[in-house]
Write a protein that holds these residues in place. Structure first.
Motif, short mmCIF file in Angstrom:
data_model
loop_
_atom_site.label_atom_id
_atom_site.label_comp_id
_atom_site.label_asym_id
_atom_site.label_seq_id
_atom_site.Cartn_x
_atom_site.Cartn_y
_atom_site.Cartn_z
N ALA B 98 42.26 22.82 49.59
CA ALA B 98 43.30 22.89 48.55
C ALA B 98 42.86 23.70 47.32
O ALA B 98 43.64 23.93 46.41
CB ALA B 98 43.69 21.47 48.13
N MET B 99 41.60 24.12 47.30
CA MET B 99 41.07 24.80 46.10
C MET B 99 41.28 26.31 46.19
O MET B 99 41.40 26.86 47.29
CB MET B 99 39.56 24.53 45.97
N PRO B 100 41.26 26.99 45.03
CA PRO B 100 41.25 28.46 45.06
C PRO B 100 40.02 28.93 45.82
O PRO B 100 38.96 28.28 45.74
CB PRO B 100 41.17 28.86 43.59
N LYS B 101 40.16 30.03 46.56
CA LYS B 101 39.06 30.50 47.41
C LYS B 101 38.35 31.69 46.78
O LYS B 101 38.98 32.55 46.18
CB LYS B 101 39.61 30.92 48.79
N VAL B 102 37.03 31.72 46.96
CA VAL B 102 36.24 32.89 46.57
C VAL B 102 35.50 33.37 47.81
O VAL B 102 34.79 32.60 48.46
CB VAL B 102 35.24 32.55 45.44
N ASP B 160 35.91 39.31 40.85
CA ASP B 160 36.62 40.41 40.18
C ASP B 160 37.81 39.85 39.39
O ASP B 160 38.10 38.65 39.43
CB ASP B 160 37.09 41.47 41.21
N ASP B 161 38.49 40.72 38.66
CA ASP B 161 39.59 40.30 37.78
C ASP B 161 40.65 39.52 38.57
O ASP B 161 41.13 38.48 38.12
CB ASP B 161 40.24 41.52 37.11
N GLU B 162 40.93 40.03 39.77
CA GLU B 162 41.99 39.40 40.58
C GLU B 162 41.59 37.96 40.93
O GLU B 162 42.38 37.03 40.76
CB GLU B 162 42.21 40.26 41.84
N ALA B 163 40.34 37.76 41.35
CA ALA B 163 39.87 36.41 41.72
C ALA B 163 39.89 35.51 40.48
O ALA B 163 40.31 34.35 40.54
CB ALA B 163 38.47 36.48 42.31
N LYS B 164 39.45 36.05 39.34
CA LYS B 164 39.43 35.26 38.09
C LYS B 164 40.85 34.80 37.78
O LYS B 164 41.08 33.63 37.47
CB LYS B 164 38.88 36.13 36.95
N GLU B 165 41.78 35.73 37.90
CA GLU B 165 43.20 35.45 37.68
C GLU B 165 43.63 34.28 38.58
O GLU B 165 44.20 33.29 38.14
CB GLU B 165 44.00 36.71 38.01
N ARG B 166 43.29 34.42 39.86
CA ARG B 166 43.71 33.45 40.88
C ARG B 166 43.11 32.07 40.61
O ARG B 166 43.76 31.05 40.77
CB ARG B 166 43.27 33.96 42.26
N ILE B 167 41.84 32.04 40.15
CA ILE B 167 41.17 30.76 39.87
C ILE B 167 41.82 30.09 38.66
O ILE B 167 42.03 28.87 38.63
CB ILE B 167 39.67 30.98 39.62
N GLY B 168 42.19 30.91 37.67
CA GLY B 168 42.90 30.39 36.50
C GLY B 168 42.18 29.22 35.88
O GLY B 168 41.00 29.30 35.56
N GLU B 169 42.86 28.10 35.74
CA GLU B 169 42.29 26.93 35.05
C GLU B 169 41.58 25.98 36.01
O GLU B 169 41.06 24.94 35.58
CB GLU B 169 43.39 26.17 34.30
N SER B 170 41.57 26.33 37.29
CA SER B 170 40.94 25.42 38.27
C SER B 170 39.47 25.20 37.93
O SER B 170 38.78 26.14 37.54
CB SER B 170 41.05 25.98 39.68
N ILE B 171 39.01 23.97 38.08
CA ILE B 171 37.63 23.62 37.72
C ILE B 171 36.71 23.80 38.93
O ILE B 171 35.58 24.26 38.79
CB ILE B 171 37.59 22.17 37.20
#
Lengths: 484, 484
Positions: B98-102, B160-171
């Motif tokens: 369920a978490m953002p992926k890197v 990268d910027d896109e991944a940072k964007e995608r992660i957003g506020e997720s801890i």
């Protein structure tokens, strides 16, 4: 096996103690407390590491808190003093005359001055290779007892192939000032390779062309470094009318004792003092008083060595600083103005450690760290060379600086409503005007006045006069240039 | 206030103690002794700093001497193990989904492997900014108790910027292997700027183009770094037929105990083993026996992560190493061959600290440091990138490595009189032939044989086969290239 004891000293505790025991007892308790505050787990998020900084209460909050206190021991336990005693001078001079000579540049001489007075204690001369490597890789030197002292800038002397040849097998060399005077002896010397690229990369975190200290000092330097123990034949003077401002760490410590300071907070600067700086310094004093100190003394400590061409020259800055005291913006009774004789590297987080460490040796136990300390614009890219927050973060974690209280800078700007410099209030950001050093210089250069309350009139006048004189010079130079 | 006690343990003392107390007693006394040996005054000439190195007696000399001994504690006191227990795996996996992926690169995955097994203990994940800054500026991390552990390479993960964007506020974020597998969770993440120029300059001491790790990893990396606490969902395997060589620090320590080793000496390498290496390893064992150890074990520890294109690939090296043991050049009963899973930086004095520190965590208390460790030619200038002596000097002074015994490399070369590899004897320099890695590869590439006694025939055959296969490949590739 280092002890960590949470020790909370409250204002009242201070008050109940008589000055003597207060100071000794505070300093003792701090030894332990500093460990517990300072050595926060490096594996915890950065925000926690801010805790390491000494947080004085803002005027609004009156919460009880703890600070590391008492005046502070020099690094290595005792101040280095490398000036030859009067009685031995004649003998040493005739001895030196027989040695191979190494010619110093103006900046080499500034470093000899810095080392000889103990600003870099426990360093006893220009660095040998093992000190150079520790400074370059670890920003610190290891002492016999295993403890680390901070030393983040390589303090080195270069020689070229010809000089190395001339020195040959000689163990001791004589150091000659730019004016030809015999100034010092370097004993038990060691000559080693000067890898300029590696030195620059590890000190500045960039090798981009246009770094002021690199272009002035390192690029023209020789391919060898010579380390050894320094003996300065007589105190180094500049005869520029400012020598009386050049108090040694020993003289400063004596002065703090004479004034019975129970806290000394140092403010490093290489720019004119505007009312935002003054606000910060006065506010720091007020908060130290609030937190139980009886007699905090401000060390206003402008850097006096090499600075880049577009910085305001030392003599003008000193005149401007004295106006600020004359105009009562800073209180002469609780302020000492002195010159810090070090050259400037503009090496950001690496250099701010040197600026703080040298003030420990001068007896300051509080250090105000600015935004982007020792920073500048990137020489070839449109950005700051360093992250403006890295200076205070690196300073708060630096080996050998644990005993120093780091006071983070509070941003001041011109409050267009109150018509004065005030601490920036994000809730009404639009009311604040930020006046950069560049902007300030542009005002002065164009003879425009900054907004009322930005700087005391007397101090401002000094700057305007300086820039007028510059333009006059340029005017007189131009024809000469054209006629060639 | 650190104690310095001179404690001289003689061989006889060892012998009089039963193994258990011997080990504990030795290790205890060493705690103090290491300080007195190691922390030599940095202000003394460099030559003295060599004393810090542990000098084993040469076959000729039988003088009594002292060494730091006993097996060694992992940095931070206990080995980090970040592999999720079987029982929690299912729950963590569904949580991670369920978490953002890197997405990880092959080399990111190698670092996740390194961190998860505790090679970088006490590091518990990819570095947050305060760890990154300490590593970059001080090559060490401060522990809660104020002590320093060595950590000279930034172990970081870029986005990268896109991944940072995608992660957003997720801890928390999930980490995905190049093959798409869900491999790990990164908890309580912190995202901060990735200043590539500064990272490269401070890590390599140069920003010249052509550094293998920079071109492979940093140049293509994102402008942000993401730090946090790592949880690896199952042990990381490579399924390349070599996983059985990939012993974790925990497994290695267990094996040393099983063999009742009273000394473990680690040999880091990324090249085939020739008889000069073997001579050094066997001589080290002989000298450890002479100095009172009963059962010294060699950890032959080839680096298994990223290496530059012209290095011999891991599978070929492992085959070559096993031939060296089969041919009896090294004794299988006293040698453990295992893979060190770290990627290679080629960062000389900065990287050799990492190579030594990781071996502390694996239980080695002796480390053999080579000439110019982790060095290479300067990518744009005709010289070595690093002074060949700086590696061992920096290693001998590095914060956090005091408890490790550093064994300086003795130079071996081909003795044309004795017709074998022997320690170089300057008194008859002309009799010695130096065979560099490049020269060795050229021999093998051209199917020529090196002089007899340079390498065991079985090992040499492996190399020749490898280079033949390369040429075959090139041959088949050529037409294709020409036809385009």
């Amino acid at each position: 096996m280092s002890l960590t004891i949470e020790l909370h000293i409250t204002t009242t505790t201070h008050l109940n103690l008589n000055p003597q025991t207060a100071i000794s007892k505070r300093s003792y308790s701090i030894q332990f407390q500093s460990k517990s505050i300072y050595h926060s787990n490096p594996l915890t998020p950065l925000v926690l590491s801010h805790r390491k900084m000494c947080a004085l209460p803002s005027s609004s909050s009156k919460v009880s808190f703890t600070v590391k206190s008492s005046l502070i021991d020099p690094d290595g336990g005792s101040l280095v003093d490398l000036v030859v005693p009067e009685s031995e001078r004649a003998a040493k001079i005739s001895e030196a005359e027989a040695m191979p000579k190494v010619k110093l540049t103006k900046i080499d001489l500034e470093w000899a001055h810095v080392i000889s007075e103990g600003w870099a204690s426990p360093l006893k001369g220009f660095m040998r290779e093992d000190e150079y490597l520790q400074s370059l890789h670890f920003n610190s030197l290891r002492m016999k007892d295993g403890s680390l002292v901070n030393l983040s800038l390589p303090i080195v002397l270069s020689v070229d192939d010809e000089a190395k040849e001339r020195i040959g097998e000689s163990i001791d060399v004589a150091l000659i000032a730019p004016n030809g005077d015999l100034v010092a002896i370097l004993r038990r010397t060691e000559i080693y390779k000067h890898n300029k690229e590696e030195r620059i990369a590890r000190t500045w975190g960039t090798t981009a062309p246009g770094l002021p200290y690199v272009e002035e000092v390192i690029t023209p330097a020789g391919n060898w470094l010579i380390g050894g123990d320094l003996e300065v034949l007589k105190p180094i003077k500049y005869n520029d009318g400012l020598d009386h401002y050049r108090l040694s760490p020993h003289q400063l410590r004596r002065e703090f004792d004479r004034r019975q300071a129970d806290a000394v907070f140092a403010f490093q600067l290489r720019n004119p003092v505007h009312n935002g700086h003054a606000l910060l310094m006065n506010d720091t004093r007020r908060r130290l008083l609030e937190s139980g100190y009886k007699n905090p003394i401000l060390l206003l400590h402008p850097l006096g060595g090499f600075t880049k061409a577009d910085d305001v020259p030392l003599d003008v800055r000193m005149e401007q600083h004295s106006k600020v005291l004359e105009d009562g913006i800073l209180d002469p009774d609780t302020t000492i103005v002195a010159i810090f004789p070090s050259p400037m590297h503009y090496a950001g987080p690496t250099e701010v450690q040197w600026h703080a460490k040298a003030r420990i040796n001068a007896g300051a136990n509080f250090y105000i760290v600015g935004r982007d300390p020792a920073g500048m614009g990137h020489p070839t890219e449109k950005r700051d060379l360093y992250d403006p927050d890295h200076g205070k973060k690196v300073l708060s974690m630096a080996p050998g600086l644990e005993k120093l209280n780091i006071l983070p800078f509070r941003v001041a700007a011109y409050d267009t409503i109150e018509k004065k410099m005030a601490f920036f209030d994000p809730s009404r950001a639009k009311d604040f005007l930020f006046i950069s050093g560049t902007k300030m210089r542009t005002f002065a250069r164009n003879g425009e006045n900054p907004p009322d309350g930005f700087m005391c009139p007397g101090g401002w006048e000094v700057l305007v006069k300086y820039y007028e004189s510059l333009q006059a010079e340029e005017a007189t130079e131009k024809p000469a240039v054209l006629s060639t």
